[in-house]
Every structure is written in structure tokens, then in C-alpha cells.
Write an enzyme that holds these catalytic residues in place. Sequence first.
Site: not given
Ligand code: FAD
Ligand code: NAD
Length: 474
Positions: A57, A121, A190, A193, A213, A278, A280, A453
Site C-alpha cells: 500500500k 517454533g 495471474g 489481487v 491470466e 502472482a 496464489g 453531504h
Molecule cells: P503471516 O502474516 O503470514 O504471518 C506468519 C508469521 O509466522 C510470519 O512471521 C512467519 O515468519 C512466521 N512463521 C511461520 N512458520 C513459523 C514457525 N514454524 N515458527 C515460527 N514462526 C513461524 N491482506 C489484507 O487483508 N489486505 C491487504 O491489503 C493485503 N495485501 C497483501 C499484499 C501482498 C503483496 C501479500 C503477499 C499479501 C497481502 N495480504 C493482504 C494478505 C495478508 O498479508 C495475509 O492474509 C496475512 O498476513 C495473514 O496473516 P497470518 O497471521 O495468518 O500470517
Molecule cells: P489470486 O488467487 O488472487 O490470483 C492468482 C491468479 O493466478 C488466478 O486468477 C489464477 O487463475 C491465475 N493463475 C494461476 N496459474 C496460472 C497460470 N499458469 N497462468 C496464468 N494465470 C494463472 O492470488 P494472488 O494474487 O497471488 O494473491 C494471493 C492471496 O493474497 C489473495 O488471494 C489474497 O488472499 C491475498 N492478498 C490480498 C490482498 C488484499 O486484500 N488487497 C492483496 C494481496 C494479496
Amino acid sequence: MNNYDVVVIGAGPGGYISAIRCAQLGFSTACVDNGMGVDNKPALGGTCLNTGCIPSKALLDSSHHYAFISKQAADHGINVSGVKLDIHKMINRKNRIVQKLTRGIAGLFKKNKVDWLQGQGTLLGNDKVKVTPAGEEAGEEYTVSARHIIIATGSIPARFSFAAVDQNRIVDSTGALVFKEVPKRLGVIGAGVIGLELGSVWSRMGSKVTILEALDDFLAPVDRQIAAASEKLLARQGLDIRLGARVTGTGVNSREVGVSFEQGGSKQQLNFDKLIVAVGRSPNIAGLGAEEAGLELNENGSIKVDEYCATNLPNVHAIGDVVRGPMLAHKAAEEGVMVAERLAGQKSEINLDLVPWVIYTWPEIAWVGKTEAELEEAGVSFRAGVFPFAASGRALAAGDSDGMVKILSDADTDQVLGVHVLGPNASELVAEAVLAMEFDGTSEDIARTIHAHPTLAEAMHEAALANDGRALHI
Ligand code: FAD
Ligand code: NAD
């Protein structure tokens, strides 16, 4: 051996919030985390703070300002010349924000007396966790005991053999947050998101972005009307989104990366300077010792839990990205709060049907509840009210009048079943809809609520009026 009431494994938004809530409720609490920060030193906050929500962001906002100054400021009568990008400074700004927040969590841990145990852990049964510190100055491994264990180990980018990430030519979302210069030709696999958000960041900064995609539908989970309108707007911004294009292979040389894909039965190839994969995210149970401890998993490798996040092991809960449900920070955090409160004997629950989604393109896309297609498939009769931002005074004043608000309600009871927003600040506007739906509100409730408004929120009011055929401004 230290004994705790609760040991949380993972300090992302699920784990750190859960640990703080446990401590607030009087449990002696430790949180084990192996995450590293932008300076490669241990940092709390998980994916969300270090490589996910917050850094993406920060770059979305910076690139949005750049695009505004370069392309829209003149419309407001503001002529700016000599606009220059300083990527190094932009990335450093992002890093500073990340560090401020991750250090803030360390402060909150101290304040709430949560012990931060740095390292990996590993479950030893259902009442002990082995902690293995990492890094040069790491000490010996040790074991802590716990009356309750909460697993919050999150997720990692899904890996596919057809696109091996080297964080140089082929990057995942983490690599795409630290480019040192703007790639001239950027490929993205992909149009989900991450692909759309990070594709938008670099497109605004000047990359020619092509998104491949596999699916024929653009943003398949999103309401069709909203997805279609968004696709047009993103194309107008210059994003080349190719649907039905399944990537099958990649090849890297010293100058570029070639991507092979199949589209409409024909094999094609494109070359890029950088490629973002990207496609998934996968639940992260690496090093957790889940199977050895007897933890039951789902087919996709996520930890099996019930509606209250209880696993099959007594006294072990799991929350966030590592369990079923949307991989979203706010979902992880609310599960963390629910588990902590239930351990304290409270009857907390969360409604996974009312988790809001936001995609931070511009305009933003946000929604909660069911889409039209889902309601049709379920045989529910419904009414739809749509209000375009083109008729909103506030949106026109801001020069941001693309998109709409759409409210779907039950045809008999008028209960709101889904709200879909494409528009400026959709991420903020959707909160009103979540609240209305949490209280089983009707579109009439929203229509009778006084909205200030001129605001963008008036579009929500008008969509509720439109639901009953009595919108006042269309
Ligand atoms: P994580 O945030 O993944 O945290 C897990 C933690 O556990 C990490 O620090 C990891 O190192 C640690 N860990 C793992 N295994 C072990 C172990 N065995 N021992 C000790 N520590 C360990 N979500 C939104 O809602 N809004 C967004 O705008 C958004 N934007 C995103 C943008 C990107 C580029 C990405 C990649 C993701 C985004 N997400 C967003 C998704 C969001 O980041 C995740 O849904 C969220 O972080 C999940 O939280 P969590 O606590 O489950 O795990
Ligand atoms: P996604 O599931 O949103 O999108 C992955 C896309 O890749 C799908 O549309 C799929 O059809 C496509 N794809 C898969 N294999 C392919 C191939 N071989 N060729 C072409 N396209 C292919 O996954 P993401 O964008 O990686 O994000 C992962 C998750 O992270 C999200 O689902 C979301 O939960 C989280 N996230 C959330 C936010 C947010 O809340 N704003 C932002 C970033 C990430």
C-alpha cells in the site's frame, strides 16, 4: 523450561493480535516468530507488515501520487513540470513505514508483557514448543511448555515449476516490492489481487505491463458488473490484461525473461525485463512439525479447524492464512481475538460470510457478501440498486467519478445480501455495508440513515434508494 498459559507460533496479524488479546485477558503469553524484517533482522508483523499489506500500500500510494501529478494535476489547473521519480527514496520510505510499524508491535508486546521468542517454533505434541533461534548470534534451541498453543504460521507464495522464482528476473510479490529501477517491460502471471495491485504500481511508474491470466473471466470471484467495469478502466490506464492465457513455461537469459503461454488453442511467447509470479499463496507449515505432532491437514496443506479454529489436537488452535477461508489480514486478526476470548471462557465468534474484500487498484474494488451470480445460483430472489459515482457531487469535485455502488437485497425481506463498490475509497466505504449486514440491516435501513453531504458515502445512500426505485440523483 519456561511454562506459559499460551504460546502463539507466528507473529503476523493473526498471531500478534492473538498474543496481545491473550495477555490482556490475563494469560502468561509468549509468541514464537522466525520472520525477518527489511533490514534482515528479526521483526514482528509477519507477511502483512513486512512483505504484504503495508509495503504494497505504501508503493500503491506513492505511485498514485506520481500518476496524479503526471496525468491529472493539469485538469485541476495545477501545472507541474520536471516531475522525476526517485525509486530509491520511494523504497526507503516504504521501508521506514514498515519498520515503524513492526517496532511498534515489539513495543506493544513489551507493554502487554508478551514474550517475543525469536526463532522457529516446532510442535512437540500438544503442550510443548521447541524454539530454534536462527542467525549468526542465535543461541541454543530450547523448549517451552504451554497450556494452549495457537498456530498462526501464515502463508507463502505458491511455487510452480514453470516459473522458478530467482528474485532477479523472475520475482514473487516480495521481490516486486524492491525493484531498483522501473522495468521497461513487466510481465505478470495471474490477474488476481497481487497481480493487479503490483501491476498497477509499476504501470503507474512507467512500465509497460502485460498480465497473463489463465481464466477466461476477469476477477472471477468479483460481481460481474463490477469486474467488467474495472477491466475497462484498468485497460484505459494501460494495463494489457490477456485472459484465457495459461502460462506453461519460462526461460531466462542475461537480458530478459521469455514466457510461453497458451491462448485460444495457440502457443505464444512474450519477452520481459522482469516477471512477477502472482498465482496464489499456500498455507505455511514448513518446520512446524505438524504431521509428527498428529495435526490433521486439509488436501491443500492447510490445518483442519472447526468454526472456532480448534484443531484435532486438544489445546491446539490454528488461525489465519494457515487455515481455511480467505487469506486476509483482518480475517486472521479476528480469528486471533476469537480464540483468545474463547480460551478465557467467552462465547466469541466470527462470521466468515461477512469478511470484506478490497482490491487496491484505482478505482478500488471492495465488497462484502454475495454477488448476483451467487444469489442466482442459490435461487434467491433479490433486488439490485446501483448508483454511479458519475452522479456524485463529491466524486466529481475530486475528479474521481468512475465506478458505482451496488446493493443487493432479498426481494421479500429487503435484508442486504451483498454490497459491491468500484470507486474512489471503496476500501473505506465498504465498512458501512459490513456494519449494516452484521446487524441484519435492510437496504431501507441504509436509505433512512442520514449521510453527510457532500461525501462519497452518499453513493451508498443513493444505491439503497435505487434498490427501491427511488434514487434522487439518477
Ligand atoms: P503471516 O502474516 O503470514 O504471518 C506468519 C508469521 O509466522 C510470519 O512471521 C512467519 O515468519 C512466521 N512463521 C511461520 N512458520 C513459523 C514457525 N514454524 N515458527 C515460527 N514462526 C513461524 N491482506 C489484507 O487483508 N489486505 C491487504 O491489503 C493485503 N495485501 C497483501 C499484499 C501482498 C503483496 C501479500 C503477499 C499479501 C497481502 N495480504 C493482504 C494478505 C495478508 O498479508 C495475509 O492474509 C496475512 O498476513 C495473514 O496473516 P497470518 O497471521 O495468518 O500470517
Ligand atoms: P489470486 O488467487 O488472487 O490470483 C492468482 C491468479 O493466478 C488466478 O486468477 C489464477 O487463475 C491465475 N493463475 C494461476 N496459474 C496460472 C497460470 N499458469 N497462468 C496464468 N494465470 C494463472 O492470488 P494472488 O494474487 O497471488 O494473491 C494471493 C492471496 O493474497 C489473495 O488471494 C489474497 O488472499 C491475498 N492478498 C490480498 C490482498 C488484499 O486484500 N488487497 C492483496 C494481496 C494479496
